[in-house]
Scaffold this active site. Structure first.
Site, PDB file in Angstrom:
ATOM      1  N   GLN B 220       0.707  -1.233   0.020  1.00 21.88           N
ATOM      2  CA  GLN B 220      -0.094  -0.129  -0.049  1.00 21.88           C
ATOM      3  C   GLN B 220       0.871   1.187  -0.105  1.00 21.88           C
ATOM      4  O   GLN B 220       0.424   2.398  -0.075  1.00 21.88           O
ATOM      5  CB  GLN B 220      -1.152  -0.207   1.316  1.00 21.88           C
ATOM      6  CG  GLN B 220      -1.817  -1.119   1.406  1.00 21.88           C
ATOM      7  CD  GLN B 220      -2.672  -1.192   2.551  1.00 21.88           C
ATOM      8  OE1 GLN B 220      -2.681  -1.966   3.373  1.00 21.88           O
ATOM      9  NE2 GLN B 220      -3.305  -0.075   2.806  1.00 21.88           N
ATOM     10  N   ARG B 367      -8.686  -0.810   7.825  1.00 21.17           N
ATOM     11  CA  ARG B 367      -9.715   0.262   7.421  1.00 21.17           C
ATOM     12  C   ARG B 367     -10.137   1.338   8.214  1.00 21.17           C
ATOM     13  O   ARG B 367     -11.339   1.516   8.327  1.00 21.17           O
ATOM     14  CB  ARG B 367     -10.922  -0.818   6.931  1.00 21.17           C
ATOM     15  CG  ARG B 367     -11.696  -0.098   5.699  1.00 21.17           C
ATOM     16  CD  ARG B 367     -12.507  -0.846   5.064  1.00 21.17           C
ATOM     17  NE  ARG B 367     -13.377  -0.309   3.673  1.00 21.17           N
ATOM     18  CZ  ARG B 367     -13.684  -0.589   2.607  1.00 21.17           C
ATOM     19  NH1 ARG B 367     -13.903  -2.154   2.641  1.00 21.17           N
ATOM     20  NH2 ARG B 367     -14.319   0.045   2.012  1.00 21.17           N
ATOM     21  N   CYS B 368      -9.045   2.093   8.437  1.00 22.36           N
ATOM     22  CA  CYS B 368      -9.345   2.851   9.901  1.00 22.36           C
ATOM     23  C   CYS B 368      -8.212   3.831   9.617  1.00 22.36           C
ATOM     24  O   CYS B 368      -6.910   3.446   9.337  1.00 22.36           O
ATOM     25  CB  CYS B 368      -9.209   1.985  10.753  1.00 22.36           C
ATOM     26  SG  CYS B 368      -8.837   3.024  12.498  1.00 22.36           S
ATOM     27  N   GLU B 737     -13.153   4.357   4.867  1.00 17.25           N
ATOM     28  CA  GLU B 737     -13.026   3.647   5.995  1.00 17.25           C
ATOM     29  C   GLU B 737     -14.376   4.095   6.825  1.00 17.25           C
ATOM     30  O   GLU B 737     -14.587   3.583   7.788  1.00 17.25           O
ATOM     31  CB  GLU B 737     -11.967   4.055   6.782  1.00 17.25           C
ATOM     32  CG  GLU B 737     -10.554   3.479   5.784  1.00 17.25           C
ATOM     33  CD  GLU B 737      -9.308   4.004   6.437  1.00 17.25           C
ATOM     34  OE1 GLU B 737      -9.118   5.320   6.680  1.00 17.25           O
ATOM     35  OE2 GLU B 737      -8.399   3.413   5.785  1.00 17.25           O
TER      36      GLU B 737
END
Ligand code: FES
Ligand code: FES
Lengths: 171, 783
Positions: B220, B367-368, B737
């Site tokens: 990522q 996802r935060c 998110e």
């Protein structure tokens, strides 16, 4: 061991170790990397292909078990440069994010529509429950399968219509 | 076949994704699809013990096994000073263990062989003599004086890693002393794992002739990985090319550098051929970095009529064996101090203590945006309990305490400046769309009949888009992001960005931004990410930062090109630059609408007919350092029915009304919301990684760590309000998110609302049917 297998209509002959899984045979020997691997417990379905027309998880089948049989992978869906209606529907309905589950989803959906050309939402959710998607939340995948089913049924009705027309003309 | 998409002015339209044609054909190129000549395969031997001294490792049988080219142990790496590597949190982590192991599944030795199967066979032949040591799995026990010290390598002889705090302790305590009502609740956010469908993996390809190391990795943050590899190995950074090909989902799992990457690089450097390492699902869950694992206690001071005054939070954070949390360096608990949420507290004080245990390292932002999920879940859960104690409708309590529209920009008691919001409007839309009044009536009728139905609300505020770089950096690297745009003579564009998407659709959304800014069609723009040799430096895609940072860079970079294009247009139109106007599609002469030139005309001229004094060509680079973060928010409502016989919870409806500012592509935003809600649902009802007293991981695969299928997943309803970010060039905020951050509280609040007649105020996630079943039994409900 020597095996002969037809993949996406093309015959192949290869020497494989008895323990080679079909998924690795497709990916590494035949270089058909569209079939993915996502787990080690037969849970995710990323590896789904058709074996003699039936959806199977190719991570749980040995390559030697495919000897003398026919395999279809995601690479076999497109015909003459035309996307299969399922592929087009996945695109149009935004049924993929990262795309890693997509080949398996397409093949499972393909098998589902072969068995049940007009599935309800519940039937689609049940039919695809062996395939995990970590990205989309499934709603658009369901929509895509429904939309492809509609398109395929129109196509097959048209095809039947054509046969009838030419039949009449021949009479 | 390609669907024609010649859309001009594409901003805000549901443009179909440009990345899809290859992915639906099975022609994506994920890291495991990279098949290079002479490539070897790496497998890793992992520890069966959670804590043990390594007395001896014998690799001789493995070395003699068929196909084996190299066996590596921690001792071999120690000779190269690579037995340990830095983590993103400023701690160090073992690459291959030398004298002891600190968690089950820890990397102990590695084998490189001609095939993966040979490598797997050979690792079974490595003999390791372990001396088991006492195991610490509970972070509270880790703090007890008699607990064994896990990290003997550290100077500080304690399992306590750090203490961090935010807010004003004295002011908060003063309010608590006078407060008429104090509500206190312990809330656990269990250990979970992002578990993207594609596990982690890499191919290290060192070319002995050129001296270049090409490192393919499912990443990522490819630039951060390049710098980290250079720092760790000493290999010159300009000779490292990191390529992050198609990424099969990330969710925070693919931000860190993992030991397998370092070992693959060492093996390729030693052997001079490409070496591939692809982990299994078990390795993914049991060794790569986990998320959450917070033990939180919140107290809210309030008045009897429902005005919340102050918030106090204490947290124990289990970081496992190595502190490998992926947070901006100055924020060991990330952006957790956003815990005051959407409410106008007078004061707040937040403390977190990081602790070592014998578990895998972490925690990543699943996802935060860096511990925001923990914070949002906590405040939204405890606000509901306050409402219960005051006998107030949870909606009423929220409306009474929201930060009001006119208070923005709003400075929170922990120091954040919220950019924009209209919380009341968004909640009211959600209530209206779901039919809140009618649902409450239905619930009353059902309660009278003894049926269990619950309605859960969550009105969360997120904080995403790190920088600004004056306070945000990762190991010193400032958290900006970047874009580079080249307009070719025919008016076709290639754009490269420093972020790296994993399914978020950047190839489409960033093309939309650039096409819109340049007056071109969406088909004229190609977006590329993930190759450090071609893309400008950037910090990567996580924490919903791509649109707030790289999206802004793309817009401003395009505007930089437009500025130069205006000069060339003036030359073509034979007027002064000041007389040239841009209408979104072409340049024309002020007051003479008939005379105009398009961006394509200008692009051609930039290479064929450049006026004196202007540099030829039409390209630009922009490094964007955001002035502030963005604060997306939402109002979510869950409706559940509980089966009294089994305790199973059925989510009957779920509505997410999000506000992420201006929307680039509504189709993609909706897709992101569906996906995030599904992960939030999984966390609320299915996912947990427990450990037994010996530190054995009890959910190291997808049979035990549950991922929702199409049958489990509810149908999602979505809507939105639009409150643009005032400081972002296109008024956008991050969104990927929000649904994962905001939804767990809505699910859990709904379950507890259904169980309200029994006086139950809280159940920790995941809400398995047996937990509900037990409560029902305790209250004499048997069917
Ligand atoms: S790889 Fe997961 S089921 Fe085959
Ligand atoms: S699109 Fe990523 S797993 Fe389905």
């Amino acid at each position: 061991m020597k095996i002969r297998v037809k993949v996406n209509g093309k015959p192949y002959e290869a020497d494989v170790e008895p323990r080679t899984l079909l998924a690795y045979f497709l990916r590494e020997t035949l270089k058909l990397t569209g079939t993915h691997i996502g787990c080690d417990t037969t849970t995710c379905g990323a590896c789904t292909v058709l074996l003699d027309g039936k959806a199977v998880k190719s991570c749980t089948i040995l390559a030697v078990q495919a000897d003398g049989r026919e395999v279809m992978t995601v690479e076999g869906l497109e015909k003459d440069g035309q996307l299969h209606p399922l592929q087009a529907a996945f695109w149009e309905e935004h049924a993929l994010h990262c795309g890693y589950c997509t080949p398996g989803m397409l093949m499972a959906s393909y098998a589902l529509l072969q068995e049940n050309p007009m599935p309800t939402e519940e039937e689609i959710r049940f039919g695809l429950s062996g395939n995990v998607c970590r990205c989309t939340g499934y709603m658009n995948i369901v929509k895509a399968v429904q939309s492809a089913a509609r398109k395929l049924s129109v196509e097959s009705r048209e095809a039947v219509g054509e046969v009838a027309t030419s039949g009449t003309a021949a009479d | 076949m390609a669907l024609p998409q010649t859309e001009m002015r594409p901003m805000g339209k549901p443009i179909l994704r440009k990345e899809d044609p290859r992915l639906i054909r099975g022609k994506g190129r994920y890291v495991d699809d990279i098949l290079l000549p002479n490539m070897l395969h790496l497998c890793i031997l992992r520890s069966p013990y959670a804590h043990a001294r390594i007395r001896r490792i014998d690799t001789s049988k493995a070395e003699a096994a068929p196909g084996v080219k190299l066996v590596l142990t921690g001792e071999d790496l120690a000779k190269m000073n690579l037995a340990w590597m830095p983590t993103l949190a400023g701690d160090v982590q073992m690459v291959l263990a030398t004298d002891k192991v600190l968690f089950q599944y820890q990397e102990v030795a590695a084998v490189v062989a001609e095939t993966r199967a040979q490598a797997e066979d050979a690792i079974q032949l490595i003999e390791v003599d372990y001396e088991p040591l006492p195991v610490v799995v509970d972070p509270f026990k880790a703090l007890e004086p008699e607990a064994p010290i896990l990290r003997e390598d550290k100077e500080k002889k304690s399992n306590h890693i750090w203490h961090w705090e935010a807010g004003d302790r004295e002011e908060t305590e003063a309010i608590f002393r006078e407060a008429p009502i104090v509500v206190k609740q312990d809330v656990r956010f269990q250990r979970v794992h992002p578990s993207p469908l594609e596990p982690c993996g890499c191919v290290a390809d060192y070319n002995t002739a050129t001296g270049k190391l090409v490192f393919y990795v499912t990443s990522q943050a490819p630039h951060v990985h390049r710098t980290a590899i250079a720092l760790t190995t000493g290999f010159p950074e300009h000779m490292i090319q990191v390529i992050s090909p198609d990424v099969g989902g990330g969710f925070g799992n693919k931000v860190p550098v993992y030991p397998g990457y370092v070992v693959a690089i060492v093996a390729s450097l030693k052997l001079g051929v490409p070496v591939k390492w692809i982990e299994t699902r078990t390795e993914n869950i049991a060794s790569t970095h986990f998320a959450r694992d917070y033990y939180m206690t919140a107290e809210i001071a309030a008045t009897e009529d429902g005005k919340m005054l102050a918030l106090r939070v204490k947290t124990i954070a289990d970081h496992g064996a190595f502190d490998a949390t992926a947070n901006p360096t100055k924020y060991p608990a990330g952006l957790y101090s956003i815990v005051t949420g959407s409410y106008d507290f007078k004061a707040a004080f937040v403390e977190v203590d990081g602790i070592h245990t014998n578990k895998p390292p972490g925690g990543v932002a699943y996802r935060c945006s860096f511990r925001v999920t923990e914070a949002s879940y906590l405040i939204e859960r405890v606000v509901d309990i306050v409402a219960r104690r005051l006998n107030m409708d949870p909606v009423e309590l929220r409306l009474r305490n929201f930060i009001r529209k006119e208070q923005f920009p709003y400075r929170s008691p922990t120091g954040w400046v919220y950019d924009s919001g209209d919380y009341e409007k968004t909640l009211k839309l959600a209530l209206e769309r779901i039919g809140y009044e009618e649902l409450r009536k239905e619930q009353a009728e059902k309660r009278a009949r003894g049926e269990l139905m619950g309605i859960g609300i969550s009105t969360f505020t997120e904080i995403v888009g790190a920088g600004p770089s004056h306070s945000f950096d990762i190991l010193g690297i400032k958290m900006f992001d970047s874009a580079e745009i080249r307009v070719h003579p025919m008016g076709k564009v290639i754009a490269r960005l420093g972020v790296r998407h994993q399914g978020q659709g950047h190839e489409t959304t960033f093309a939309q931004i650039i096409a819109e800014e340049l007056g071109l069609s969406i088909d004229d723009v190609v977006v590329e990410e993930g190759d450090t040799d071609t893309a400008p430096y950037g910090l990567g895609t996580y924490a919903s930062r791509s649109t707030p940072t790289a999206g802004a860079a793309a817009a401003l970079c395009a505007r930089r090109i437009r500025d130069k294009a205006r000069k060339i247009a003036a030359h073509l139109l034979e007027v002064n630059e000041d007389d040239v106007v841009w209408d979104g599609a072409a340049f024309s002469v002020k007051g003479l609408p008939g005379r105009s030139v398009t961006m394509k005309d200008v692009a051609f001229a930039a290479y064929t007919n450049v006026p004196d004094g202007i540099e030829p060509g039409l390209e630009a680079t922009y490094y964007y350092n955001p002035p502030n973060l963005t604060f997306p928010y939402g109002a979510y409502i869950a409706v559940v029915d509980i089966d009294k016989g089994t305790g199973a919870v059925k989510v009957r409806r779920f509505l997410a009304v999000d506000d992420c500012g201006n929307v680039i592509n509504p189709m993609i935003v909706e897709g992101q919301v569906h996906g995030g809600l599904t992960e939030g649902f999984a966390i609320a009802f299915m996912q947990d990684i427990p450990y037994d007293a010996d530190g054995n991981c009890l959910a190291p695969n997808w049979m035990d760590y549950l991922v929702p299928t199409s049958l489990d997943t509810p149908r999602w309803e979505t809507d939105r309000t639009v409150t643009p970010s005032p400081h972002h060039p296109i008024g956008a905020k991050g969104v990927g998110e929000s649904p994962n951050v905001g939804s767990p509280a809505a699910f859990v609040n709904a379950v507890l609302d259904a169980l309200a007649p029994f006086g139950v105020e809280h159940i920790d996630m995941p809400i398995y049917p047996w937990k509900v079943w037990k409560i029902l039994r305790e209250h004499g409900i048997t069917e």
